[in-house]
Design a protein around this motif. Structure first.
Motif, mmCIF file in Angstrom:
data_model
loop_
_atom_site.group_PDB
_atom_site.id
_atom_site.type_symbol
_atom_site.label_atom_id
_atom_site.label_comp_id
_atom_site.label_asym_id
_atom_site.label_seq_id
_atom_site.Cartn_x
_atom_site.Cartn_y
_atom_site.Cartn_z
ATOM 1 N N GLU A 1 0.969 -1.121 0.009
ATOM 2 C CA GLU A 1 -0.037 0.127 0.007
ATOM 3 C C GLU A 1 0.824 1.233 0.073
ATOM 4 O O GLU A 1 1.400 1.641 1.063
ATOM 5 N N PHE A 2 1.256 1.811 -1.067
ATOM 6 C CA PHE A 2 2.082 2.975 -1.353
ATOM 7 C C PHE A 2 1.537 4.019 -0.972
ATOM 8 O O PHE A 2 0.225 4.687 -1.311
ATOM 9 N N VAL A 3 2.230 4.989 -0.330
ATOM 10 C CA VAL A 3 1.978 6.468 -0.119
ATOM 11 C C VAL A 3 3.149 7.523 -0.795
ATOM 12 O O VAL A 3 4.295 6.738 -0.751
ATOM 13 N N LYS A 4 2.716 8.522 -1.059
ATOM 14 C CA LYS A 4 3.853 9.276 -1.548
ATOM 15 C C LYS A 4 4.622 10.029 -0.228
ATOM 16 O O LYS A 4 4.087 10.098 0.549
ATOM 17 N N SER A 5 5.906 10.056 -0.401
ATOM 18 C CA SER A 5 6.982 10.342 0.603
ATOM 19 C C SER A 5 6.544 11.658 0.703
ATOM 20 O O SER A 5 6.299 12.685 0.163
ATOM 21 N N SER A 6 6.916 11.900 2.237
ATOM 22 C CA SER A 6 6.663 13.290 2.558
ATOM 23 C C SER A 6 7.876 14.347 2.187
ATOM 24 O O SER A 6 7.580 15.526 2.115
ATOM 25 N N TYR A 7 9.043 13.680 1.682
ATOM 26 C CA TYR A 7 9.942 14.372 1.047
ATOM 27 C C TYR A 7 9.872 14.728 -0.224
ATOM 28 O O TYR A 7 10.459 15.667 -0.885
ATOM 29 N N SER A 8 8.617 13.991 -1.090
ATOM 30 C CA SER A 8 8.430 14.706 -2.482
ATOM 31 C C SER A 8 7.855 15.824 -2.590
ATOM 32 O O SER A 8 7.179 16.297 -1.784
ATOM 33 N N ASP A 9 8.022 16.512 -3.694
ATOM 34 C CA ASP A 9 7.551 17.758 -3.844
ATOM 35 C C ASP A 9 6.157 17.668 -4.840
ATOM 36 O O ASP A 9 5.871 16.531 -5.243
ATOM 37 N N ASP A 10 5.163 18.521 -4.535
ATOM 38 C CA ASP A 10 4.015 18.448 -5.042
ATOM 39 C C ASP A 10 3.958 18.502 -6.568
ATOM 40 O O ASP A 10 2.779 18.681 -7.093
ATOM 41 N N GLN A 11 4.953 19.131 -7.315
ATOM 42 C CA GLN A 11 4.819 19.483 -8.539
ATOM 43 C C GLN A 11 4.858 18.016 -9.392
ATOM 44 O O GLN A 11 5.293 17.228 -9.137
ATOM 45 N N ALA A 12 3.875 18.369 -10.457
ATOM 46 C CA ALA A 12 4.038 17.210 -11.297
ATOM 47 C C ALA A 12 5.066 16.732 -12.017
ATOM 48 O O ALA A 12 5.190 15.438 -12.221
ATOM 49 N N ASP A 13 6.091 17.324 -12.414
ATOM 50 C CA ASP A 13 7.205 17.036 -13.010
ATOM 51 C C ASP A 13 8.477 16.832 -12.099
ATOM 52 O O ASP A 13 9.698 16.536 -12.546
ATOM 53 N N SER A 14 8.259 16.864 -10.753
ATOM 54 C CA SER A 14 9.241 16.544 -9.756
ATOM 55 C C SER A 14 9.614 15.218 -9.602
ATOM 56 O O SER A 14 8.743 14.321 -10.305
ATOM 57 N N GLU A 15 10.595 14.969 -8.940
ATOM 58 C CA GLU A 15 11.192 13.620 -8.485
ATOM 59 C C GLU A 15 10.535 13.180 -7.492
ATOM 60 O O GLU A 15 10.647 13.675 -6.354
ATOM 61 N N CYS A 16 9.614 12.011 -7.323
ATOM 62 C CA CYS A 16 8.651 11.669 -6.365
ATOM 63 C C CYS A 16 9.023 10.336 -6.069
ATOM 64 O O CYS A 16 9.013 9.525 -7.161
ATOM 65 N N VAL A 17 8.685 9.857 -5.004
ATOM 66 C CA VAL A 17 8.794 8.420 -4.519
ATOM 67 C C VAL A 17 7.871 7.989 -3.697
ATOM 68 O O VAL A 17 7.120 8.943 -3.093
#
Length: 60
Positions: free
Chosen positions: A5-21
């Motif tokens: 059950e994946f959740v977006k990392s709190s360290y990830s940016d909210d921008q659509a083109d950003s690097e997110c995990v």
């Protein structure tokens, strides 16, 4: 088979083109990590201890 059950990392940016995990911690003893832009892509699995060590190193 595990069902992460994946959740977006709190360290990830909210921008659509950003690097997110996305991170899943719902399987005992395992942390799963994936690229949020490739939800059906590869998943890296590490032990909970290894993830805690990684997170501590990033924070310090």
């Amino acid at each position: 088979m595990e069902s992460f059950e994946f959740v977006k990392s709190s360290y990830s940016d909210d921008q659509a083109d950003s690097e997110c995990v996305e991170v899943a911690t719902n399987v005992a003893g395992t942390v799963a990590v994936r690229d949020s832009k490739q939800g059906d892509g590869p998943v890296i699995r590490v032990t909970a201890t290894a993830w805690a060590d990684f997170a501590a190193a990033q924070a310090g």
